[in-house]
Design a protein around this motif. Structure first.
Motif, mmCIF file in Angstrom:
data_model
loop_
_atom_site.group_PDB
_atom_site.id
_atom_site.type_symbol
_atom_site.label_atom_id
_atom_site.label_comp_id
_atom_site.label_asym_id
_atom_site.label_seq_id
_atom_site.Cartn_x
_atom_site.Cartn_y
_atom_site.Cartn_z
ATOM 1 N N THR A 149 5.922 29.060 -5.413
ATOM 2 C CA THR A 149 5.273 28.954 -4.109
ATOM 3 C C THR A 149 4.605 27.589 -3.954
ATOM 4 O O THR A 149 4.723 26.952 -2.902
ATOM 5 N N MET A 150 3.913 27.115 -4.985
ATOM 6 C CA MET A 150 3.258 25.808 -4.920
ATOM 7 C C MET A 150 4.295 24.701 -4.733
ATOM 8 O O MET A 150 4.074 23.773 -3.959
ATOM 9 N N ILE A 151 5.396 24.794 -5.430
ATOM 10 C CA ILE A 151 6.449 23.794 -5.305
ATOM 11 C C ILE A 151 7.014 23.809 -3.883
ATOM 12 O O ILE A 151 7.190 22.762 -3.263
ATOM 13 N N LYS A 152 7.260 25.019 -3.366
ATOM 14 C CA LYS A 152 7.800 25.142 -2.012
ATOM 15 C C LYS A 152 6.801 24.616 -0.981
ATOM 16 O O LYS A 152 7.188 23.905 -0.045
ATOM 17 N N MET A 153 5.523 24.941 -1.149
ATOM 18 C CA MET A 153 4.497 24.445 -0.225
ATOM 19 C C MET A 153 4.464 22.921 -0.237
ATOM 20 O O MET A 153 4.360 22.284 0.808
ATOM 21 N N SER A 154 4.544 22.347 -1.413
ATOM 22 C CA SER A 154 4.527 20.894 -1.551
ATOM 23 C C SER A 154 5.729 20.280 -0.855
ATOM 24 O O SER A 154 5.599 19.286 -0.120
ATOM 25 N N ASP A 155 6.889 20.867 -1.057
ATOM 26 C CA ASP A 155 8.101 20.362 -0.414
ATOM 27 C C ASP A 155 8.002 20.463 1.107
ATOM 28 O O ASP A 155 8.394 19.544 1.830
ATOM 29 N N GLU A 156 7.472 21.574 1.601
ATOM 30 C CA GLU A 156 7.314 21.765 3.042
ATOM 31 C C GLU A 156 6.331 20.746 3.626
ATOM 32 O O GLU A 156 6.568 20.199 4.704
ATOM 33 N N ARG A 157 5.227 20.503 2.913
ATOM 34 C CA ARG A 157 4.261 19.500 3.372
ATOM 35 C C ARG A 157 4.918 18.127 3.435
ATOM 36 O O ARG A 157 4.694 17.368 4.365
ATOM 37 N N ASP A 158 5.739 17.812 2.435
ATOM 38 C CA ASP A 158 6.421 16.521 2.399
ATOM 39 C C ASP A 158 7.366 16.363 3.599
ATOM 40 O O ASP A 158 7.463 15.286 4.178
ATOM 41 N N LYS A 159 8.047 17.448 3.976
ATOM 42 C CA LYS A 159 8.974 17.395 5.108
ATOM 43 C C LYS A 159 8.233 17.171 6.422
ATOM 44 O O LYS A 159 8.746 16.517 7.329
ATOM 45 N N LYS A 160 7.033 17.735 6.543
ATOM 46 C CA LYS A 160 6.272 17.652 7.792
ATOM 47 C C LYS A 160 5.524 16.326 7.943
ATOM 48 O O LYS A 160 5.068 16.005 9.032
ATOM 49 N N LEU A 161 5.392 15.584 6.867
ATOM 50 C CA LEU A 161 4.645 14.327 6.910
ATOM 51 C C LEU A 161 5.359 13.300 7.783
ATOM 52 O O LEU A 161 6.535 13.022 7.593
ATOM 53 N N ARG A 162 4.633 12.779 8.742
ATOM 54 C CA ARG A 162 5.124 11.682 9.573
ATOM 55 C C ARG A 162 4.230 10.476 9.281
ATOM 56 O O ARG A 162 3.120 10.371 9.818
ATOM 57 N N PRO A 163 4.692 9.557 8.421
ATOM 58 C CA PRO A 163 3.848 8.465 7.924
ATOM 59 C C PRO A 163 3.232 7.573 9.001
ATOM 60 O O PRO A 163 2.196 6.967 8.768
ATOM 61 N N ALA A 171 -1.184 9.020 12.201
ATOM 62 C CA ALA A 171 -2.429 9.119 11.431
ATOM 63 C C ALA A 171 -2.905 10.563 11.298
ATOM 64 O O ALA A 171 -3.401 10.967 10.242
ATOM 65 N N LYS A 172 -2.740 11.357 12.339
ATOM 66 C CA LYS A 172 -3.164 12.758 12.300
ATOM 67 C C LYS A 172 -2.344 13.535 11.269
ATOM 68 O O LYS A 172 -2.880 14.346 10.511
ATOM 69 N N SER A 173 -1.047 13.276 11.223
ATOM 70 C CA SER A 173 -0.163 13.935 10.260
ATOM 71 C C SER A 173 -0.541 13.554 8.827
ATOM 72 O O SER A 173 -0.585 14.406 7.944
ATOM 73 N N VAL A 174 -0.809 12.273 8.615
ATOM 74 C CA VAL A 174 -1.190 11.795 7.282
ATOM 75 C C VAL A 174 -2.503 12.419 6.849
ATOM 76 O O VAL A 174 -2.653 12.878 5.705
#
Length: 97
Positions: A26-40, A43-46
């Motif tokens: 679950t932690m790995i999946k959450m991390s991967d999902e957060r990485d996908k949603k990041l829009r560098p 600023a709000k996304s970061v």
């Protein structure tokens, strides 16, 4: 449970509670999902990305290493993140994930 000592950056951390296999996944999946949603470039996304990361890190340190909030606060932010990341990688490898 045997006493597990996790070594990281020249320090020893006693592991008091490990994560179950499904929790690691679950932690790995959450991390991967957060990485996908990041829009560098947003600023709000970061900001949300790093706030979510810090919450997950604090929860992991409290549970697995039985750290108090004051112990966590005394650590540098990058040190906390690196410790949690290294521990998750260790669990991942130990469980052949």
């Amino acid at each position: 449970m045997e006493q597990i000592i996790f070594h990281h950056n020249g320090k020893e951390y006693s592991v008091h509670d490990t994560l179950a296999l499904d929790e690691i996944k679950t932690m790995i999946k959450m991390s991967d999902e957060r990485d996908k949603k990041l829009r560098p470039l947003d600023a709000k996304s970061v900001n949300k990305y790093f706030n979510d990361t810090d919450k997950m890190v604090a929860a992991l340190l409290r549970r697995c290493f039985h750290m108090t909030d004051s112990q966590i606060a005394r650590m540098e932010q990058i040190e906390r993140r690196n410790l949690a990341s290294a521990f998750i990688k260790f669990l991942k490898t130990a469980n052949a994930l």
